[in-house]
Enzyme design. Sequence first.
Site, mmCIF file in Angstrom:
data_model
loop_
_atom_site.group_PDB
_atom_site.id
_atom_site.type_symbol
_atom_site.label_atom_id
_atom_site.label_comp_id
_atom_site.label_asym_id
_atom_site.label_seq_id
_atom_site.Cartn_x
_atom_site.Cartn_y
_atom_site.Cartn_z
ATOM 1 N N LYS A 79 37.261 40.971 33.710
ATOM 2 C CA LYS A 79 35.841 40.630 33.836
ATOM 3 C C LYS A 79 35.336 40.223 32.462
ATOM 4 O O LYS A 79 35.896 40.628 31.437
ATOM 5 C CB LYS A 79 35.063 41.857 34.317
ATOM 6 C CG LYS A 79 33.754 41.544 34.995
ATOM 7 C CD LYS A 79 33.909 41.264 36.479
ATOM 8 C CE LYS A 79 32.593 40.868 37.104
ATOM 9 N NZ LYS A 79 32.704 40.598 38.528
ATOM 10 N N GLY A 181 20.401 37.634 49.862
ATOM 11 C CA GLY A 181 20.813 36.546 48.977
ATOM 12 C C GLY A 181 21.924 35.755 49.633
ATOM 13 O O GLY A 181 22.010 35.658 50.868
HETATM 14 P P1 NAD Z 1 22.359 37.105 45.246
HETATM 15 O O1 NAD Z 1 21.834 37.207 43.873
HETATM 16 O O2 NAD Z 1 22.456 35.766 45.914
HETATM 17 O O3 NAD Z 1 21.491 38.015 46.241
HETATM 18 C C1 NAD Z 1 21.071 39.306 45.945
HETATM 19 C C2 NAD Z 1 19.782 39.532 46.722
HETATM 20 O O4 NAD Z 1 19.419 40.899 46.575
HETATM 21 C C3 NAD Z 1 18.617 38.690 46.214
HETATM 22 O O5 NAD Z 1 17.994 38.048 47.311
HETATM 23 C C4 NAD Z 1 17.697 39.718 45.565
HETATM 24 O O6 NAD Z 1 16.315 39.378 45.678
HETATM 25 C C5 NAD Z 1 18.016 40.960 46.361
HETATM 26 N N1 NAD Z 1 17.711 42.209 45.685
HETATM 27 C C6 NAD Z 1 17.920 42.544 44.383
HETATM 28 N N2 NAD Z 1 17.528 43.810 44.165
HETATM 29 C C7 NAD Z 1 17.085 44.286 45.357
HETATM 30 C C8 NAD Z 1 16.579 45.535 45.768
HETATM 31 N N3 NAD Z 1 16.400 46.540 44.918
HETATM 32 N N4 NAD Z 1 16.241 45.689 47.074
HETATM 33 C C9 NAD Z 1 16.405 44.658 47.943
HETATM 34 N N5 NAD Z 1 16.873 43.454 47.598
HETATM 35 C C10 NAD Z 1 17.205 43.274 46.321
HETATM 36 O O7 NAD Z 1 23.776 37.831 45.228
HETATM 37 P P2 NAD Z 1 24.950 37.712 46.293
HETATM 38 O O8 NAD Z 1 25.909 36.681 45.823
HETATM 39 O O9 NAD Z 1 24.381 37.630 47.668
HETATM 40 O O10 NAD Z 1 25.679 39.117 46.085
HETATM 41 C C11 NAD Z 1 25.129 40.296 46.637
HETATM 42 C C12 NAD Z 1 26.015 41.472 46.262
HETATM 43 O O11 NAD Z 1 27.347 41.247 46.734
HETATM 44 C C13 NAD Z 1 26.148 41.725 44.754
HETATM 45 O O12 NAD Z 1 26.270 43.113 44.522
HETATM 46 C C14 NAD Z 1 27.447 41.021 44.406
HETATM 47 O O13 NAD Z 1 28.042 41.585 43.234
HETATM 48 C C15 NAD Z 1 28.263 41.317 45.641
HETATM 49 N N6 NAD Z 1 29.349 40.368 45.880
HETATM 50 C C16 NAD Z 1 29.070 39.049 46.038
HETATM 51 C C17 NAD Z 1 30.118 38.160 46.296
HETATM 52 C C18 NAD Z 1 29.853 36.709 46.528
HETATM 53 O O14 NAD Z 1 30.735 36.011 47.053
HETATM 54 N N7 NAD Z 1 28.664 36.189 46.220
HETATM 55 C C19 NAD Z 1 31.434 38.631 46.360
HETATM 56 C C20 NAD Z 1 31.686 39.994 46.207
HETATM 57 C C21 NAD Z 1 30.633 40.851 45.962
#
Ligand code: NAD
Length: 349
Positions: A79, A181
């Site tokens: 990372k 998200g």
């Molecule tokens: P993103 O930034 O697109 O979406 C995150 C969403 O969570 C946003 O809409 C934000 O407003 C909301 N949010 C933040 N804090 C919040 C809270 N306290 N309460 C409610 N909503 C809140 O991120 P993403 O790509 O959708 O990823 C989401 C999670 O999944 C993260 O933890 C990320 O590390 C994990 N993840 C993502 C992927 C991927 O392919 N994008 C892969 C593995 C893990």
Amino acid sequence: MHITDVITPTHEKVIRIDGLDGGLTGFIALHSTTRGPAAGGLRMRPYAGPANALNDVLRLSRGMTFKNAAADLPLGGGKAVIVGDPASQKTPALLEQFGSVIDSLNGQYWTAEDMGMSPVDMAVLARKTRYVAGLADGEFASGDPSPITAKGIFNAVRTTAKHRFGSADLKGKTVSVQGLGNVGMHLCGLLRRAGAQLIVTDLNPDAVAEAEDQFAARAVPLDDIYGVKADIFAPCAIGAILNDKTIPQLQVAAVAGGANNQLATEADADALHARGILYAPDYVANGGGIINVATEILQIKDGPAWRDSKLEALKATMEAILTRAVATNRSPHRVADEIVAPKISPRAA
Ligand code: NAD
């Protein structure tokens, strides 16, 4: 720019980069390359300081080792982080410098986008190194991983339902989703199409309105998501939301979601278990994203078919974890580590 080694007993190699554009500091951590080159995204956040960033990169890179091994990918765990505000301090010069540093590791570390980064930023890094994935264009470009991440989480929700309710059918089941998200919104679509009722929350009112409109979701205020009555809770926003404050509030039979590092501490896995809540280990549930990225790193010719077979294998791994956890009356988190650690040896601890 100045690079120094950070000596840790737990990781193969950690470097600190000072004097990046704007005077910024960053770290790259290679936890394990036992299975292959260390792979994991680049995160940019306004950390309180370098110590917090170092702590995060050590924890996240170890998590990637377990995630990549759980998905049976020939990749180790790594990372990278940059201490800074992506909105105001992310410059092309910064990204190019970081790309050069990644390149100097000669392929021991592959990056992709994480928080604060986009496919466009990956293209800037790629001017200086070929060890970057998650690009929008190119022969093996894998693009946005979130639809595949969501598919893997959907599989995990179904597997969890099977163990909790005797059937993977989600028709009529209620799923509470935190975070709408890239991942959460795709997941809501899959859940809705499978006949589930949705309860949702997000900081972003537009995302909430979209889920209400598209998926007939019921919206609740941010902190109410923990106490709503539902069958399964799917955390898809931030980490450490399963903790000593939230676990006593939960009124669900299971937790299966996509956020990284959902447990605040290892003990929270046992607290969930003590409450009879079945927890689908996050690094198995959300492995679809790195599987998608791996098609690019490994230059897989028939990417979609390979990806689908890896997703099926991940589903089988979740099935094996939950079966053993239920049979031995232990937390699935503990069982997952037990099943995955031998794939990483000798640096699993
Ligand atoms: P993103 O930034 O697109 O979406 C995150 C969403 O969570 C946003 O809409 C934000 O407003 C909301 N949010 C933040 N804090 C919040 C809270 N306290 N309460 C409610 N909503 C809140 O991120 P993403 O790509 O959708 O990823 C989401 C999670 O999944 C993260 O933890 C990320 O590390 C994990 N993840 C993502 C992927 C991927 O392919 N994008 C892969 C593995 C893990």
